[in-house]
Design an enzyme around this catalytic site. Sequence first.
Site, short mmCIF file in Angstrom:
data_model
loop_
_atom_site.label_atom_id
_atom_site.label_comp_id
_atom_site.label_asym_id
_atom_site.label_seq_id
_atom_site.Cartn_x
_atom_site.Cartn_y
_atom_site.Cartn_z
N VAL A 69 11.57 3.64 -10.51
CA VAL A 69 11.00 4.95 -10.89
C VAL A 69 11.57 5.99 -9.92
CG1 VAL A 69 8.90 6.29 -11.21
CG2 VAL A 69 8.91 3.84 -11.76
N GLN A 100 15.19 -8.58 -3.10
CA GLN A 100 13.86 -9.21 -3.03
C GLN A 100 13.53 -9.91 -4.35
OE1 GLN A 100 10.21 -7.58 -1.04
NE2 GLN A 100 9.69 -6.91 -3.10
N ASP A 152 13.90 -3.06 -5.13
CA ASP A 152 14.21 -4.09 -4.13
C ASP A 152 14.96 -5.22 -4.84
OD1 ASP A 152 12.81 -3.06 -1.70
OD2 ASP A 152 11.13 -3.08 -3.09
N HIS A 210 4.73 1.83 -7.92
CA HIS A 210 3.72 0.76 -7.92
C HIS A 210 2.85 0.86 -9.19
CE1 HIS A 210 4.24 1.40 -3.45
NE2 HIS A 210 4.47 0.12 -3.54
N HIS A 267 2.65 4.65 -4.96
CA HIS A 267 3.23 5.78 -5.67
C HIS A 267 3.44 5.37 -7.13
CE1 HIS A 267 6.85 3.44 -5.24
NE2 HIS A 267 6.80 3.52 -3.91
N GLN A 318 12.59 -3.28 -9.46
CA GLN A 318 14.04 -3.49 -9.34
C GLN A 318 14.62 -2.75 -8.14
OE1 GLN A 318 16.18 -5.47 -10.74
NE2 GLN A 318 18.02 -4.52 -9.90
N GLY A 352 0.80 -1.21 0.00
CA GLY A 352 0.00 0.00 0.00
C GLY A 352 0.84 1.26 0.00
#
Length: 286
Positions: free
Chosen positions: A174, A151, A148, A35, A32, A146, A29
């Site tokens: 971004v 991750q 993360d 996402h 931005h 990317q 959540g």
Amino acid sequence: MQVVKTVEEVRAARWTDPYLTWGLVPTMGTLHEGHLSLVRRARAENDRVAVSVFVNPIQFNRREDLDAYPRQLDHDLGLLEAEGVDLVWAPDEDQMYPSGFQTYVSVEEITQPLEGASRPGHFRGVTTVVAKLFNVIEPKHAYFGQKDAQQVAVIKQMVRDLGFNLAVVVCPIVREPDGLALSSRNLLLSLDERQAGLVLSRALNAARDEWMGGQRDAEHLRATMRAIVEAEPLARIDYISAADPITLRELEGSTDHALLSMAVFVGSVRLIDNLIVGYGEADLRA
Ligand code: PAF
């Protein structure tokens, strides 16, 4: 757009037509443009798009960090509706981790360095929740940023190891026009800290410039980044790394590719950023 809470509701919405392809964007959540770039890519590549919104408590190793994590579900839902998302799964904690929950997914070696060293248990929390999202939603594509970088590597490893029937799609970082990588945590920065946060991209860009100029020594690249971050009074280094982009092992001596990454506390806010030198994005996607 359907907004649901329970596993049963997700399954009912997901399986109205078994022949449709689904793209999943997992989020915590406070959405931005980063996402939304994943959502747009998912929208373009699938018949249906699902977004999960869940601040996953088991991936936070500091209670203060979990408590401070920004939450704004109503605002997020407005943004997702405008992007033409079909399904939002916003579970409460007891739907994701019902009482008696005791099954965790743990990826071993590549979770040890970098974020894993600084945030013990973090990736076990990430892979557990992402595995559950994959099992419940059964997407054809799952979209991650990317930013993360570790991750992404960990989730790809889990998908390979456990044979999840989906493709992990990695989308570029971004940034704000001044270079700050978008993050929900940026909302927690004061004006001065926001300015100081630019030191991450500045340090990464300086190392990349050296790389472009022919510098290949991993320690030299780390030293360049370290010196720039240390010169910023509001910044405190957690780690600075030049690692192999696939294994995430720290590089020594001369190298022909590197994931340059860092985690830096600016005030009390922990920011991360990275860039890759020597590999094209397509090489990493393979
Ligand atoms: O990247 C994130 O926002 C989270 O780690 C994820 C993948 C949604 C799992 O909680």
